[in-house]
Design a protein around this motif. Structure first.
Motif, PDB file in Angstrom:
ATOM      1  N   ARG A   1      13.747  -9.964   7.508  1.00  0.00           N
ATOM      2  CA  ARG A   1      14.550 -11.174   8.003  1.00  0.00           C
ATOM      3  C   ARG A   1      15.980 -11.043   7.931  1.00  0.00           C
ATOM      4  NH1 ARG A   1      10.037 -13.897   5.688  1.00  0.00           N
ATOM      5  NH2 ARG A   1      11.146 -14.577   3.850  1.00  0.00           N
ATOM      6  N   LEU A   2      16.293 -10.718   6.809  1.00  0.00           N
ATOM      7  CA  LEU A   2      17.816 -10.541   6.567  1.00  0.00           C
ATOM      8  C   LEU A   2      18.366  -9.516   7.353  1.00  0.00           C
ATOM      9  CD1 LEU A   2      20.332 -11.344   4.450  1.00  0.00           C
ATOM     10  CD2 LEU A   2      19.556  -8.978   3.409  1.00  0.00           C
ATOM     11  N   THR A   3      17.935  -8.324   7.371  1.00  0.00           N
ATOM     12  CA  THR A   3      18.474  -7.491   8.342  1.00  0.00           C
ATOM     13  C   THR A   3      18.131  -7.497   9.875  1.00  0.00           C
ATOM     14  OG1 THR A   3      16.585  -5.834   8.066  1.00  0.00           O
ATOM     15  CG2 THR A   3      18.588  -5.635   6.569  1.00  0.00           C
ATOM     16  N   ASN A   4      17.274  -8.256  10.231  1.00  0.00           N
ATOM     17  CA  ASN A   4      16.554  -8.732  11.372  1.00  0.00           C
ATOM     18  C   ASN A   4      16.069  -7.254  12.343  1.00  0.00           C
ATOM     19  OD1 ASN A   4      16.358 -10.411  13.752  1.00  0.00           O
ATOM     20  ND2 ASN A   4      18.110 -10.058  14.529  1.00  0.00           N
ATOM     21  N   GLN A   5      15.296  -6.676  11.625  1.00  0.00           N
ATOM     22  CA  GLN A   5      14.840  -5.554  12.162  1.00  0.00           C
ATOM     23  C   GLN A   5      13.765  -5.198  11.242  1.00  0.00           C
ATOM     24  OE1 GLN A   5      17.091  -1.820  11.730  1.00  0.00           O
ATOM     25  NE2 GLN A   5      18.022  -2.511   9.798  1.00  0.00           N
ATOM     26  N   LEU A   6      12.527  -4.612  12.015  1.00  0.00           N
ATOM     27  CA  LEU A   6      11.277  -4.220  11.236  1.00  0.00           C
ATOM     28  C   LEU A   6      11.484  -2.819  10.857  1.00  0.00           C
ATOM     29  CD1 LEU A   6       8.720  -5.703  13.782  1.00  0.00           C
ATOM     30  CD2 LEU A   6       9.221  -6.371  11.381  1.00  0.00           C
ATOM     31  N   ILE A   7      11.246  -2.556   9.707  1.00  0.00           N
ATOM     32  CA  ILE A   7      11.369  -1.223   9.226  1.00  0.00           C
ATOM     33  C   ILE A   7      10.053  -0.197   9.763  1.00  0.00           C
ATOM     34  CG2 ILE A   7      11.647   0.204   7.065  1.00  0.00           C
ATOM     35  CD1 ILE A   7      12.537  -2.012   5.517  1.00  0.00           C
ATOM     36  N   GLU A   8      10.433   1.053  10.184  1.00  0.00           N
ATOM     37  CA  GLU A   8       9.519   1.876  10.768  1.00  0.00           C
ATOM     38  C   GLU A   8       8.537   1.919   9.494  1.00  0.00           C
ATOM     39  OE1 GLU A   8       8.905   6.343  12.518  1.00  0.00           O
ATOM     40  OE2 GLU A   8      11.084   5.415  12.315  1.00  0.00           O
ATOM     41  N   ARG A   9       7.240   2.125   9.822  1.00  0.00           N
ATOM     42  CA  ARG A   9       6.258   2.539   9.031  1.00  0.00           C
ATOM     43  C   ARG A   9       5.479   4.013   9.196  1.00  0.00           C
ATOM     44  NH1 ARG A   9       2.607  -2.548   7.012  1.00  0.00           N
ATOM     45  NH2 ARG A   9       4.416  -4.209   7.091  1.00  0.00           N
ATOM     46  N   ARG A  10       5.660   4.646   8.328  1.00  0.00           N
ATOM     47  CA  ARG A  10       4.976   6.171   8.373  1.00  0.00           C
ATOM     48  C   ARG A  10       3.698   6.246   7.230  1.00  0.00           C
ATOM     49  NH1 ARG A  10      10.469   9.938   9.059  1.00  0.00           N
ATOM     50  NH2 ARG A  10      11.304   8.984  10.926  1.00  0.00           N
ATOM     51  N   ILE A  11       2.889   6.985   7.783  1.00  0.00           N
ATOM     52  CA  ILE A  11       1.796   7.188   6.879  1.00  0.00           C
ATOM     53  C   ILE A  11       1.793   8.872   6.145  1.00  0.00           C
ATOM     54  CG2 ILE A  11      -0.938   7.363   6.434  1.00  0.00           C
ATOM     55  CD1 ILE A  11       0.266   4.504   6.709  1.00  0.00           C
ATOM     56  N   GLN A  12       1.685   8.761   4.810  1.00  0.00           N
ATOM     57  CA  GLN A  12       1.889  10.141   4.193  1.00  0.00           C
ATOM     58  C   GLN A  12       0.617  10.302   4.063  1.00  0.00           C
ATOM     59  OE1 GLN A  12       4.383  12.345   3.831  1.00  0.00           O
ATOM     60  NE2 GLN A  12       2.866  13.734   2.892  1.00  0.00           N
ATOM     61  N   GLU A  13      -0.202  11.805   4.590  1.00  0.00           N
ATOM     62  CA  GLU A  13      -1.435  12.222   4.492  1.00  0.00           C
ATOM     63  C   GLU A  13      -1.888  12.391   3.077  1.00  0.00           C
ATOM     64  OE1 GLU A  13      -4.252  15.631   6.192  1.00  0.00           O
ATOM     65  OE2 GLU A  13      -2.203  15.573   6.723  1.00  0.00           O
ATOM     66  N   GLY A  14      -2.874  11.841   2.527  1.00  0.00           N
ATOM     67  CA  GLY A  14      -3.442  12.147   1.193  1.00  0.00           C
ATOM     68  C   GLY A  14      -2.922  10.799   0.571  1.00  0.00           C
ATOM     69  N   TYR A  15      -1.943   9.946   0.880  1.00  0.00           N
ATOM     70  CA  TYR A  15      -1.622   8.860   0.117  1.00  0.00           C
ATOM     71  C   TYR A  15      -1.815   7.557   0.875  1.00  0.00           C
ATOM     72  CZ  TYR A  15       0.646  12.512  -2.737  1.00  0.00           C
ATOM     73  OH  TYR A  15       0.928  13.585  -3.665  1.00  0.00           O
ATOM     74  N   GLU A  16      -2.818   7.372   1.729  1.00  0.00           N
ATOM     75  CA  GLU A  16      -3.229   6.126   2.505  1.00  0.00           C
ATOM     76  C   GLU A  16      -3.672   5.183   1.568  1.00  0.00           C
ATOM     77  OE1 GLU A  16      -4.274   9.362   3.004  1.00  0.00           O
ATOM     78  OE2 GLU A  16      -4.178   9.916   4.918  1.00  0.00           O
ATOM     79  N   PRO A  17      -2.843   3.953   1.735  1.00  0.00           N
ATOM     80  CA  PRO A  17      -3.104   2.994   0.695  1.00  0.00           C
ATOM     81  C   PRO A  17      -4.630   2.321   0.576  1.00  0.00           C
ATOM     82  CG  PRO A  17      -1.784   2.253   2.617  1.00  0.00           C
ATOM     83  CD  PRO A  17      -2.021   3.430   2.736  1.00  0.00           C
ATOM     84  N   VAL A  18      -5.102   2.114  -0.284  1.00  0.00           N
ATOM     85  CA  VAL A  18      -6.579   1.409  -0.350  1.00  0.00           C
ATOM     86  C   VAL A  18      -6.106  -0.221  -0.245  1.00  0.00           C
ATOM     87  CG1 VAL A  18      -8.551   0.892  -1.775  1.00  0.00           C
ATOM     88  CG2 VAL A  18      -7.570   3.098  -2.047  1.00  0.00           C
ATOM     89  N   ASN A  19      -5.020  -0.488  -0.783  1.00  0.00           N
ATOM     90  CA  ASN A  19      -4.814  -2.030  -0.736  1.00  0.00           C
ATOM     91  C   ASN A  19      -3.917  -1.787   0.597  1.00  0.00           C
ATOM     92  OD1 ASN A  19      -6.137  -3.236  -2.807  1.00  0.00           O
ATOM     93  ND2 ASN A  19      -4.686  -1.873  -3.957  1.00  0.00           N
ATOM     94  N   GLU A  20      -4.318  -2.420   1.765  1.00  0.00           N
ATOM     95  CA  GLU A  20      -3.693  -2.291   2.939  1.00  0.00           C
ATOM     96  C   GLU A  20      -2.296  -3.132   3.069  1.00  0.00           C
ATOM     97  OE1 GLU A  20      -3.956  -2.786   7.945  1.00  0.00           O
ATOM     98  OE2 GLU A  20      -5.806  -2.925   6.407  1.00  0.00           O
ATOM     99  N   LEU A  21      -1.139  -2.782   3.377  1.00  0.00           N
ATOM    100  CA  LEU A  21       0.223  -3.459   3.904  1.00  0.00           C
ATOM    101  C   LEU A  21       0.010  -4.374   4.969  1.00  0.00           C
ATOM    102  CD1 LEU A  21       2.832  -3.996   2.415  1.00  0.00           C
ATOM    103  CD2 LEU A  21       3.708  -2.143   3.841  1.00  0.00           C
ATOM    104  N   PRO A  22       0.015  -5.432   4.982  1.00  0.00           N
ATOM    105  CA  PRO A  22      -0.324  -5.850   6.303  1.00  0.00           C
ATOM    106  C   PRO A  22       0.924  -6.148   7.357  1.00  0.00           C
ATOM    107  CG  PRO A  22      -0.673  -7.671   4.261  1.00  0.00           C
ATOM    108  CD  PRO A  22      -0.045  -6.541   3.649  1.00  0.00           C
TER     109      PRO A  22
END
Length: 447
Positions: free
Chosen positions: A360-381
């Motif tokens: 909200r502060l920077t007025n931009q959505l930060i790009e999300r990347r998935i690192q193979e082998g470190y996919e989260p069990v608790n999903e980030l909404p």
């Protein structure tokens, strides 16, 4: 536009040229003339755009033609929130005043106070200080402000927050009322802006970049990852990408120490820098990092401001900051002076609130990347810029309609039976004494 066109004298222009600068940055071209005119200034610009020179150069120009400073007195006071930033500003003052008959010094806590008192004894034209140590020196009569002409709050947003505001108010109370006030920062929240307006008089407001914007020279992305896998992920990123120089920000001092020990255990040379470290330890850790002796510097937010490293390639947010503005300052350590950099954040589901605040502060959505082998069990909404959750309409429950068996209509049978409330009749006020009940037993009177 050149520095000469801004009204700076030959000795200062020569010092600037020796540093390899040919033309002023946007913040410098706007701020320098305003400061030279003696105006109060509120200036906001991205980290790494030359804000320090924006107020240092015109201050030196103004002081060079003034009266000689007296013993224990100061003509210009620059306040900074951290020791590292104070040291950096002090170096800039010395660099640009090398051809001028001006004295300057830097004072901050964590080191012995007596040498600082000796430097102040003859008086200094420019004093760079942290608030706590400055008050200590004033209480010991080591510094006098009767000759003060200029006050600067560097990183003004931090200086006016709840962590420093009490010391700042004490300092303002002992300064002369007639002075020039300069407020420079990368970010100005609405609350800080209102507070700052009470310190400046008819200020010239300068903003050369969008409010709280991050530099375009910094590539940003995040990895969604579970909290317990962050340490393993940062180790993999450093090794697999062969990162040579990485500045990592941790939320706590203990977290910084713990991560440093882990990295060293994996064969990665690392040092920690935070408030619990002595000043000498902090200086040595920073020097080793700049020289390349250590590959990783793990820091708390004391290093988010005032850490100037030439062409620092990577900044990593191991933890997102509690204050969204600190994100802007953190990633501003890379991509400075026109060079490019990368800002990587490791974000777990528990940090969703902090992530939303940053976006909200920077007025931009930060790009999300998935690192193979470190996919989260608790999903980030998934996040949105306005921070509003989409309303999910729940299906309405169907009305239960009983079939009429007495010939009445469906509508009347589906209605709930109405219950008539019984109201208590108002009782009249008794004007006489109540009569005794007929069947009430008589009370036996003892003789």
């Amino acid at each position: 536009m050149s520095f000469a066109s801004l009204g700076l004298s030959a000795p200062i222009l020569d010092a600037v040229k020796k540093q390899g600068y040919d033309s002023p940055s946007p913040i410098q071209s706007h701020a320098i003339p305003a400061v030279l005119d003696g105006k109060d200034v509120m200036a906001a610009a991205q980290t790494g755009t030359g804000k320090t020179a924006g107020f240092t150069l015109p201050i030196l120009e103004r002081l060079s033609g003034g009266q000689r400073v007296r013993a224990n007195r100061v003509r210009a006071l620059i306040l900074t929130p951290t020791r590292e930033l104070a040291a950096q500003v002090g170096n800039s003052v010395q660099t640009y005043s090398c051809n001028l008959p001006l004295r300057s010094t830097v004072v901050f806590g964590g080191v012995k106070i007596n040498p600082q008192m000796l430097k102040l004894r003859k008086g200094v034209d420019v004093l760079v200080a942290t608030p706590g140590r400055l008050l200590d020196l004033y209480n010991q009569n080591a510094v006098n402000f009767k000759q003060l002409e200029i006050l600067v709050l560097d990183e003004a947003d931090r200086m006016l927050d709840m962590g420093f505001i009490h010391d700042i108010k004490k300092i303002l109370a002992i300064l002369p009322k007639q002075r020039q006030n300069l407020l420079f920062s990368a970010t100005f929240s609405d609350d800080i802006r209102k507070l700052a307006k009470g310190l400046v008089h008819n200020p010239i407001e300068i903003s050369v970049t969008p409010k709280n914007a991050t530099a375009k020279t910094v590539e940003q992305w995040l990895y969604p990852v579970d909290k317990n896998k962050k340490t393993a992920l940062i180790t993999k990123l450093i090794k697999s990408n062969n990162w040579k120089q990485v500045l990592i920000f941790a939320k706590t001092k203990h977290g910084a120490n713990r991560l440093t020990r882990h990295l060293e255990g994996k064969g990665i040379l690392a040092s920690a820098i935070h408030g619990n470290k002595s000043q000498n330890a902090r200086i040595n850790a920073l020097a080793d990092f700049k020289s390349g002796k250590v590959k990783v510097l793990v820091a708390t937010d004391i290093a988010a401001r005032g850490l100037d490293i030439d062409q620092l390639p990577q900044v990593v947010n191991f933890d997102l900051p509690n204050v969204a503005e600190d994100y802007v300052h953190r990633i501003g350590r890379t991509g400075r002076a026109g060079s490019t950099g990368q800002a990587v954040s490791l974000v777990c589901a528990d940090e969703l609130k902090e992530l939303k605040a940053v976006e909200r502060l920077t007025n931009q959505l930060i790009e999300r990347r998935i690192q193979e082998g470190y996919e989260p069990v608790n999903e980030l909404p998934v996040t949105v810029l306005d921070g509003k959750k989409k309303k999910i309409k729940k299906p309405k429950k169907p009305k239960q309609i009983s079939k009429p068996n007495d010939g009445s209509s469906d509508k009347s049978s589906a209605q709930k039976p109405s219950v008539k409330k019984q109201t208590r009749k108002p009782t009249a006020k008794r004007t006489d004494k109540p009569e005794a009940k007929k069947n009430a037993p008589r009370r036996r009177v003892r003789s």
